[in-house]
Design a protein around this motif. Structure first.
Motif, PDB file in Angstrom:
ATOM      1  N   CYS A 126     -20.740   1.074  30.364  1.00  0.00           N
ATOM      2  CA  CYS A 126     -21.541   2.263  30.092  1.00  0.00           C
ATOM      3  C   CYS A 126     -22.749   1.990  29.191  1.00  0.00           C
ATOM      4  O   CYS A 126     -23.631   2.842  29.076  1.00  0.00           O
ATOM      5  CB  CYS A 126     -20.679   3.338  29.428  1.00  0.00           C
ATOM      6  SG  CYS A 126     -19.291   3.888  30.440  1.00  0.00           S
ATOM      7  N   ASN A 140     -27.592  -0.646  30.973  1.00  0.00           N
ATOM      8  CA  ASN A 140     -28.236  -0.230  32.212  1.00  0.00           C
ATOM      9  C   ASN A 140     -29.070  -1.406  32.702  1.00  0.00           C
ATOM     10  O   ASN A 140     -30.189  -1.643  32.237  1.00  0.00           O
ATOM     11  CB  ASN A 140     -29.118   0.995  31.954  1.00  0.00           C
ATOM     12  CG  ASN A 140     -29.775   1.521  33.217  1.00  0.00           C
ATOM     13  OD1 ASN A 140     -29.865   0.818  34.226  1.00  0.00           O
ATOM     14  ND2 ASN A 140     -30.254   2.754  33.173  1.00  0.00           N
ATOM     15  N   LYS A 190     -23.241   5.300  34.713  1.00  0.00           N
ATOM     16  CA  LYS A 190     -24.037   6.301  34.005  1.00  0.00           C
ATOM     17  C   LYS A 190     -23.197   7.533  33.684  1.00  0.00           C
ATOM     18  O   LYS A 190     -22.619   8.147  34.573  1.00  0.00           O
ATOM     19  CB  LYS A 190     -25.239   6.700  34.867  1.00  0.00           C
ATOM     20  CG  LYS A 190     -26.154   7.740  34.226  1.00  0.00           C
ATOM     21  CD  LYS A 190     -27.313   8.058  35.168  1.00  0.00           C
ATOM     22  CE  LYS A 190     -28.259   9.099  34.576  1.00  0.00           C
ATOM     23  NZ  LYS A 190     -29.373   9.428  35.499  1.00  0.00           N
ATOM     24  N   PHE A 198     -25.891   8.189  29.076  1.00  0.00           N
ATOM     25  CA  PHE A 198     -27.095   7.582  29.643  1.00  0.00           C
ATOM     26  C   PHE A 198     -28.239   7.532  28.635  1.00  0.00           C
ATOM     27  O   PHE A 198     -29.074   6.623  28.672  1.00  0.00           O
ATOM     28  CB  PHE A 198     -27.520   8.326  30.914  1.00  0.00           C
ATOM     29  CG  PHE A 198     -28.288   9.598  30.679  1.00  0.00           C
ATOM     30  CD1 PHE A 198     -29.671   9.616  30.756  1.00  0.00           C
ATOM     31  CD2 PHE A 198     -27.622  10.784  30.364  1.00  0.00           C
ATOM     32  CE1 PHE A 198     -30.384  10.783  30.543  1.00  0.00           C
ATOM     33  CE2 PHE A 198     -28.330  11.947  30.148  1.00  0.00           C
ATOM     34  CZ  PHE A 198     -29.704  11.964  30.232  1.00  0.00           C
TER      35      PHE A 198
END
Length: 317
Positions: free
Chosen positions: A54, A57, A175, A277
């Motif tokens: 998580c 990214n 995400k 996110f």
């Protein structure tokens, strides 16, 4: 009567051989033809559980591929690492998430508890060694054979459909949109407890972390341990003393990139252990800049030391 007995035994033997072939041949084919691909320009592979899943990214970190998977112990990560490194020679650097809950006995349940084993074992059984099978059978013989059946069925389906591609199916950035209401991030308000209880260490998980490190160094990859941000009130931070002791004693030769206290706001967290996110956006941009600035540069890859003959149990003394 004698002829009938011979025919019965022959029929039984042929049936057993047929069942054995159905179980083993698809597994062999999956192992031989499986594909674990990543982008050609991706030279950094990140492995871990949901914390790193998580937090990074990888669309914002061009050279990195996030291969983390939720609720994945190092036992299953090891199987995955072997395939990705052997099939992607462009990987030069391996990052392994190492956070507080990964030393806890919770990881044993993630390894051989039926809920987790029935999910992960069919995925990776074809890539395991004899000692891996023995470990699972020893700790959960009741359900191990059940999982063998699940793996055989999974492999048969893969073989019949010629579907050997694992690319994108073994983890990646996840995400999380929202955020739970969290209390103050001031540790003084949370009264985070320290713990002297050393009977909650998963030696198995730590042994497989060493296997991962040794495999990577034998493949001439540079290895780093990395810890993603955790909320100051995250429950497993109480074992920080044990965590630091284990890291320094058994993995001290591996550089530790520690972002446990990277400054984030409450609304950057989905919960105490995971970034949402917004947090991942900030943290990933920061990590990318650090990589550009040379965070992973080193003159030569570290050389792993085997943990197999060292007594992790001494931590409990």
């Amino acid at each position: 009567m004698h002829r009938f007995l011979i025919k019965t035994i022959t029929f039984a033997l042929v049936g057993c051989l047929l069942i054995l072939a159905i179980a083993l041949i698809p597994g062999f084919m999956v192992n031989k033809f499986s594909k674990f691909g990543i982008k050609n320009n991706s030279t950094i592979a990140l492995f871990g559980h949901s914390h790193s899943e998580c937090a990074y990214n990888d669309t914002l970190i061009p050279k990195l591929t996030n291969l983390s998977h939720s609720a994945e112990s190092y036992f299953y990560t090891f199987q995955k690492v072997k395939k990705y490194l052997s099939q992607n020679p462009q990987i030069t650097t391996v990052l392994i998430e190492f956070s507080n809950n990964q030393i806890d006995t919770k990881m044993d349940d993630w390894t051989w508890g039926y809920t987790y084993m029935s999910n992960m074992f069919p995925q990776y059984a074809s890539f395991m060694g004899v000692s891996d099978f023995e470990l699972l059978a020893k700790h959960n013989s009741k359900y191990f054979m059940n999982c063998i059946g699940l793996a055989a069925r999974t492999n048969l389906i893969k073989a019949l459909s010629f579907n050997y591609d694992y690319t994108g199916k073994t983890g990646g950035y996840f995400k999380i949109e929202g955020s739970k209401p969290l209390p103050s991030s001031n540790p003084a308000n949370g009264n985070i407890k320290t713990s002297s209880n050393k009977n909650t260490i998963s030696t198995t998980n730590l042994q497989y972390l060493r296997k991962i490190i040794d495999y990577c160094t034998n493949m001439h990859k540079t290895v780093f341990l990395i810890r993603s941000p955790q909320h100051p009130l995250y429950e497993y931070r109480h074992n920080e003393a044990e965590f630091s002791l284990i890291r320094e004693r058994y993995f001290g030769e591996i550089k530790f990139l520690d972002f446990n206290n990277y400054p984030l706001k409450n609304d950057d967290f989905a919960d105490f252990g995971h970034l949402n996110f917004k947090g991942a956006l900030k943290f990933s941009a920061y990590i990318n800049q650090r990589i550009i600035n040379g965070m992973l540069n080193t003159s030569s890859p570290p050389h792993g030391r085997s943990i197999e003959n060292r007594q992790l149990a001494t931590i409990n003394n």
